[in-house]
Design an enzyme around this catalytic site. Sequence first.
Site, mmCIF file in Angstrom:
data_model
loop_
_atom_site.group_PDB
_atom_site.id
_atom_site.type_symbol
_atom_site.label_atom_id
_atom_site.label_comp_id
_atom_site.label_asym_id
_atom_site.label_seq_id
_atom_site.Cartn_x
_atom_site.Cartn_y
_atom_site.Cartn_z
ATOM 1 N N ARG A 167 0.829 -1.223 0.000
ATOM 2 C CA ARG A 167 0.000 0.000 0.000
ATOM 3 C C ARG A 167 0.851 1.255 0.000
ATOM 4 O O ARG A 167 0.590 2.187 -0.760
ATOM 5 C CB ARG A 167 -0.947 0.005 1.214
ATOM 6 C CG ARG A 167 -2.023 -1.061 1.141
ATOM 7 C CD ARG A 167 -2.826 -1.122 2.412
ATOM 8 N NE ARG A 167 -1.936 -1.382 3.545
ATOM 9 C CZ ARG A 167 -2.233 -1.168 4.815
ATOM 10 N NH1 ARG A 167 -3.409 -0.674 5.149
ATOM 11 N NH2 ARG A 167 -1.381 -1.453 5.764
ATOM 12 N N ASN A 190 -6.010 -2.749 2.128
ATOM 13 C CA ASN A 190 -5.989 -4.204 2.289
ATOM 14 C C ASN A 190 -7.409 -4.710 2.481
ATOM 15 O O ASN A 190 -8.240 -4.037 3.096
ATOM 16 C CB ASN A 190 -5.163 -4.614 3.513
ATOM 17 C CG ASN A 190 -3.674 -4.519 3.277
ATOM 18 O OD1 ASN A 190 -3.208 -4.411 2.154
ATOM 19 N ND2 ASN A 190 -2.915 -4.546 4.362
#
Length: 90
Positions: free
Chosen positions: A19, A37
Site C-alpha cells: 500500500r 488491504n
Amino acid sequence: MQICLHGFVSGKVQGVSFRQCTQGEAERLDLNGWVRNLVDGRVEVLVEGEELAVRELEAWLARGPERARVDALELEEQPVQGIAGFIVRR
C-alpha cells in the site's frame, strides 16, 4: 484524457509495504485515488488521472514492490470521480 481504474491485486501483497509503495508511485505520477488491504488477503485500488500515468501505475501494480509477488491484477475502467490526492485507507 482522464481515466479511472478500480480493482484488485492478488498474491503476496499484504505485509510487504504494497500500500505504501503504491501510494508513493501514485504520488510520483501525480495520480489520485486510494489503496487498502482486504480481509481476504487482496489489495483493492482505485486510481485516476491522466491515462498514460494511470497505465504506468497499472504496469507497476502488475509487478508490485520488491518483496511482493503479484499473482493476478484485475482492473476495470470506472467513471472519473474527481478524487483529490492519493491515500492509504485502513
